[in-house]
Design an enzyme around this catalytic site. Structure first.
Site, PDB file in Angstrom:
ATOM      1  N   GLU A 154       0.854  -1.185   0.000  1.00  0.00           N
ATOM      2  CA  GLU A 154       0.000   0.000   0.000  1.00  0.00           C
ATOM      3  C   GLU A 154       0.890   1.236   0.000  1.00  0.00           C
ATOM      4  O   GLU A 154       1.172   1.787  -1.044  1.00  0.00           O
ATOM      5  CB  GLU A 154      -0.938  -0.035   1.211  1.00  0.00           C
ATOM      6  CG  GLU A 154      -2.085   0.945   1.120  1.00  0.00           C
ATOM      7  CD  GLU A 154      -3.175   0.616   2.133  1.00  0.00           C
ATOM      8  OE1 GLU A 154      -4.049   1.453   2.315  1.00  0.00           O
ATOM      9  OE2 GLU A 154      -3.136  -0.469   2.742  1.00  0.00           O
ATOM     10  N   GLU A 176      -2.198   0.642  13.549  1.00  0.00           N
ATOM     11  CA  GLU A 176      -3.377   0.981  12.741  1.00  0.00           C
ATOM     12  C   GLU A 176      -4.663   0.732  13.514  1.00  0.00           C
ATOM     13  O   GLU A 176      -5.627   1.500  13.420  1.00  0.00           O
ATOM     14  CB  GLU A 176      -3.374   0.144  11.469  1.00  0.00           C
ATOM     15  CG  GLU A 176      -4.547   0.394  10.537  1.00  0.00           C
ATOM     16  CD  GLU A 176      -4.434  -0.405   9.247  1.00  0.00           C
ATOM     17  OE1 GLU A 176      -5.106  -0.022   8.276  1.00  0.00           O
ATOM     18  OE2 GLU A 176      -3.680  -1.396   9.220  1.00  0.00           O
TER      19      GLU A 176
END
Length: 892
Positions: free
Chosen positions: A487, A759
């Site tokens: 990502e 996260e």
């Protein structure tokens, strides 16, 4: 004789007093002595240094010349400001002519409010870049080889040239479609990695400027360049086989030599350059690098190498109209780490633990036989059994393969990739692996550290450490969401929630200025802002509330942090377009259409059967951010003197808030979503009538307590949670949340051994198992936005006016902390605020830099004494000038 002595003494005293005032840290566009500027006009900033208290600038004078010796004598000036009656010492625009390539030397002197004149500052300079496409004589070149593909070897480029006269200056102007490393006579040009960086390549491409004068030899010289895929040609995000920008990498290199006799010569990329393939057999950001040392061409970057077998390059017909100078910080090397231990896992794997989750490169020293192959895999965590864990990387391999050439000790470090890791699995190493064989180097954008925070609480100090390392690991040219899996994108939502904390920790002004230009460039014609910048997800991935609002929130945040109106000037049309999009897509000023991420990754209780829900209505969130962006646009219009716009958007704001009340608030003051995030956004953005705000804040505090003093917020609610509690008198609840050690909380990951921000609140669950591997980064800075509250509330350092020209010091001790301290290097100098509770006394120390003022607000400050004596009003408030202050008083 006595009278003469008095006169001499007074004269000497006046001279010494004047000498106590001096100029320090002169910078141009946030940088010391920058090369290759294309910002016009360049702006100059400086700081005052004085041993005296209450020193304020009353006037300044700037002089500029193109020759340093002439400048020192005040001769042949290209511009001088004259004496300007002003206290402005930051962002002062240069008012003279500008030419490509020209170096401008400058000095400043100031007058203060105590009738002192400083000496002229030490000369500083800036150098302009190539301001017009016509300044480029270089041609784009490509290898043209069939093997030069996205998965193929990295091409090498080579050019020899002669320099037979004495050189006074040499500049290299370089860019690429791809990423490059360049050398002259075997010596690396510059310190930057992954240049020219990542921009919205379809709109603009950065070039770099280097002073390479010391690298040029008299006689024969060699230029060598390696060219990797980088972000330009490699796969990005989930487009595994699609080239987002192009299929072929290209190089543009222009070396300009200035000789002592005044003549000039240019050596530039053209059809005379030659190319070959080298030992980097493949290189890719997500997957890593494959290097075969047996394929090295020894000496290819130096004189005497025969390139007869090399092939001519292909000249590409590509334009130069999108080239821009690099005005943001480049990615450079920083801290290094040796393994704290080398372990053998239960599965029998050899793993090195570096003790810190970092982003960067691993260097390996090894001695073995030709053909021995070492494989290195990078990971953030070990699983509950102590085994190497890579499931959360998804398809990113994060792998290095190195094949030895044999013989003497070999040292290797990757070139065109970076890894997010704490642990490295080493396979195939010949002999016994020791910590001396490995060295990890952190890579991140070269931003000056500006802030620090510490306290009496060890876990809070580790949290601050984790916040700073989350920023370091994810500020690689763009503000990425995560640095390890497949990502590593510039998610707008993550960037906007963290921007204010980022501006405390580091001087992030140039970093965000560069990235915001891409926000505007990739913004759709209808005003929608993509989810990620640069946008590699396509035109339909746009317009999510709280993500797209980066277009308004970050420019305003940077203006507040640095007092730089250029953020608002440059981004104003983008801000307008985003608010216009929301307005056009609303009905009766209610924006309740489209896709929204909502309060991303909020805490969803395990047992949610008691009638409560932690799910916040996504359209309530969207309407709140509609109002917030409209407010910020009206603010920007006011700052920029756009009176009609200010009036229009102020009126629009009233209608947006009225639509919110009509849709989401009952007559009795109940929000349709009774969640922490709903309360927080409604209160932080002033969406509610004033008579309902305090009772809503009470509901928020009660909600926190009902969850056992835990938060339930996600990406959009978390940054404002503690600020709202403090604003409405519940700082004690905010402290309770901050100091909570069980899941979900900020300290839970710390207790679980985190060295960066996670996260998810429960990336590792209490039983040691992991959250879903499809989305579980252990270096994801968004929740680190609490750092802003730690600086602003615990230590109390706030801007009372944009850029800290006026400072507010308002510490609020609480929790079980017995001391806290923070410092911030502003553009005016260091601000410091610290407090400690000792023997029933609260002791507060404050430092205010020259040429600023401050308001100090101390809690429960009855009976306070101070050094020097300062009078506090009944609310514990006072205004002071520059200097050092100490307060103490009884504290319960």
């Amino acid at each position: 004789m006595r009278a003469l002595f008095i006169v001499l003494f007074l004269g000497l005293a006046g001279t010494l007093s004047a000498q106590s005032l001096k100029i320090v840290n002169p910078v141009c566009e946030y940088r010391k002595d920058p090369l290759g500027l294309d910002l016009t006009p360049p702006r100059l900033s400086w700081q005052l240094s004085s041993a005296k208290r209450d020193v304020m600038q009353t006037a300044y004078e700037i002089r500029v010349a193109t020759d340093a010796s002439a400048l020192a004598k005040g001769r042949n000036l290209v511009w001088q400001s004259g004496k300007v009656q002003s206290d402005q010492s930051v962002h002062v625009p240069y008012g003279g002519p500008l030419q490509s390539r020209q170096r401008y030397y400058w000095q400043v002197r100031v007058w203060d409010n105590q009738k002192n004149t400083s000496p002229w500052s030490e000369p500083a300079f800036w150098e302009m870049g190539l301001l017009n496409p016509a300044d480029w004589s270089a041609q784009w070149i490509q290898s043209g080889m069939a093997e030069d593909t996205v998965n193929g070897p990295v091409p090498l480029f080579r050019k020899t040239f002669d320099s037979k006269k004495a050189i006074t200056a040499a500049r290299a102007y370089i860019t690429s479609k791809g990423v490059y490393e360049a050398f002259i006579n075997g010596k690396r040009i510059g310190k930057a990695h992954m240049s020219p960086g990542w921009t919205s390549y379809n709109h603009h491409l950065q070039y770099q400027v280097y002073d390479v004068t010391p690298l040029i030899s008299n006689g024969s010289n060699v230029i060598g360049v390696m060219l990797g895929n980088g972000w330009y040609r490699g796969p990005l995000a989930w487009e595994r086989n699609k080239r987002i920008y192009g299929d072929k990498t290209s190089l543009l290199f222009q070396l300009e030599l200035t000789y002592a006799d005044g003549t000039r010569e240019t050596v530039a990329t053209d059809g005379s350059w030659k190319t070959s393939l080298g030992p980097i057999r493949s290189s890719e950001i997500y997957h890593g690098e494959v290097y075969d040392a047996r394929q090295e061409q020894a000496g290819w970057m130096q004189q005497g190498f025969s390139d007869a077998a090399w092939k001519p390059v292909v000249v590409a017909n590509e334009g130069k109209d999108k080239l821009v100078a690099t005005n943001g910080p480049s990615i450079t090397r920083h801290e290094t780490f040796k393994p704290v231990k080398i372990i053998t896992t239960p599965k029998g794997e050899v793993v090195a633990d570096f003790g810190q989750n970092l982003v960067g490169l691993l260097r390996i020293k090894v001695k073995g036989k030709a053909g021995d192959k070492i494989t290195l895999h990078h990971a953030e965590v070990l699983d509950k059994d102590g085994n190497f864990y890579t499931d959360n990387l998804r398809v990113a391999r994060q792998e290095i393969q190195y094949t030895l050439k044999g013989g003497a000790e070999e040292v290797y470090e990757p070139h065109f990739t970076f890894m997010g890791f704490r642990y490295v699995r080493v396979q195939g190493f010949p002999g016994q692996l020791t910590p001396e064989n490995l060295l990890a180097t952190a890579l991140y954008s070269d931003m000056e550290p500006t802030g620090n925070f510490t306290s009496s609480h060890a876990l809070i100090n580790q949290l601050q450490h984790n916040i700073q390392w989350g920023q370091k690991g994810n500020f690689l040219d763009v503000p990425t969401d995560c640095p390890q899996r497949d990502e590593r994108l510039g998610w707008t939502g993550d960037a906007q929630v963290f921007a204010r904390t980022a501006a405390y920790n580091m001087n992030a002004a140039s970093f965000f200025s560069k990235w915001l230009k891409d926000v505007a460039a990739d913004q759709r014609e209808d005003g929608a802002v993509p989810f990620v910048i640069p946008n590699v997800l396509g035109p339909n991935s746009a317009a999510s509330a709280g993500w797209a609002d980066a277009a308004t929130i970050i420019p305003w945040t940077m203006y507040q942090a640095f007092g730089d109106t250029r953020f608002l000037e440059d981004q104003y049309e983008s801000m307008k377009r985003w608010v216009g999009y929301m307005e056009k897509n609303s009905k009766d000023y209610l924006w309740n259409t489209g896709f929204h991420f909502g309060d991303w990754l909020f805490y969803r209780p395990f047992d949610d059967n008691d009638g409560r829900s932690a799910v916040t209505d996504k359209y309530l969130i969207a309407q709140s951010f509609f109002a917030h962006s409209t407010q910020l646009l009206a603010n920007a219009a006011k700052v920029l003197g756009k009176t009609e716009d200010e009036k229009r958007y102020t009126e629009l704001l009233g209608k947006v808030k009225a639509a919110f009340v009509k849709e989401y608030l009952t007559p009795n003051g109940r929000l349709v979503s009774g969640t922490q995030t709903a309360y927080v956004l409604a209160l932080n953005f002033d969406m509610l009538p004033e008579n309902l705000r305090q009772q809503t804040a009470q509901k928020l505090a009660d909600n926190v307590k009902s969850y056992g003093n835990h938060l339930t917020t996600g990406f959009l609610g978390t940054p404002y949670l503690c600020h709202v509690l403090t604003r409405f008198g519940y700082t004690d609840v905010a402290y309770t949340l901050l100091l909570q050690e069980t899941y979900p909380s900020w300290l839970y990951p710390v207790k679980m051994g985190a060295t960066t921000i996670w996260e998810r609140w429960d990336g590792i669950k209490p039983d040691g198992t992991f959250q879903t591997p499809g989305m579980n980064s252990f270096n994801h800075y968004a929740y680190g936005a609490i750092g802003d509250w730690m600086y602003r509330v615990i230590a109390g350092i706030q801007e009372a006016s944009p850029g800290y020209k006026k400072i507010r010091i308002a510490p609020q001790p609480g929790g079980n902390l017995t001391n806290a301290s923070a410092s911030l290097q502003t553009l005016y100098g260091e601000v410091r605020s610290s407090w400690k509770i000792e023997n029933g006394m609260l002791k507060v120390d404050v430092v205010i830099p020259a040429n600023t003022k401050a308001e100090i607000i101390l809690p429960k400050a009855s009976g306070a004494t101070s050094t020097p004596p300062v009078t506090l009003n009944s609310e514990g408030q006072t205004e002071v000038g520059p200097g050092t202050y100490h307060f103490e008083y009884s504290w319960k």
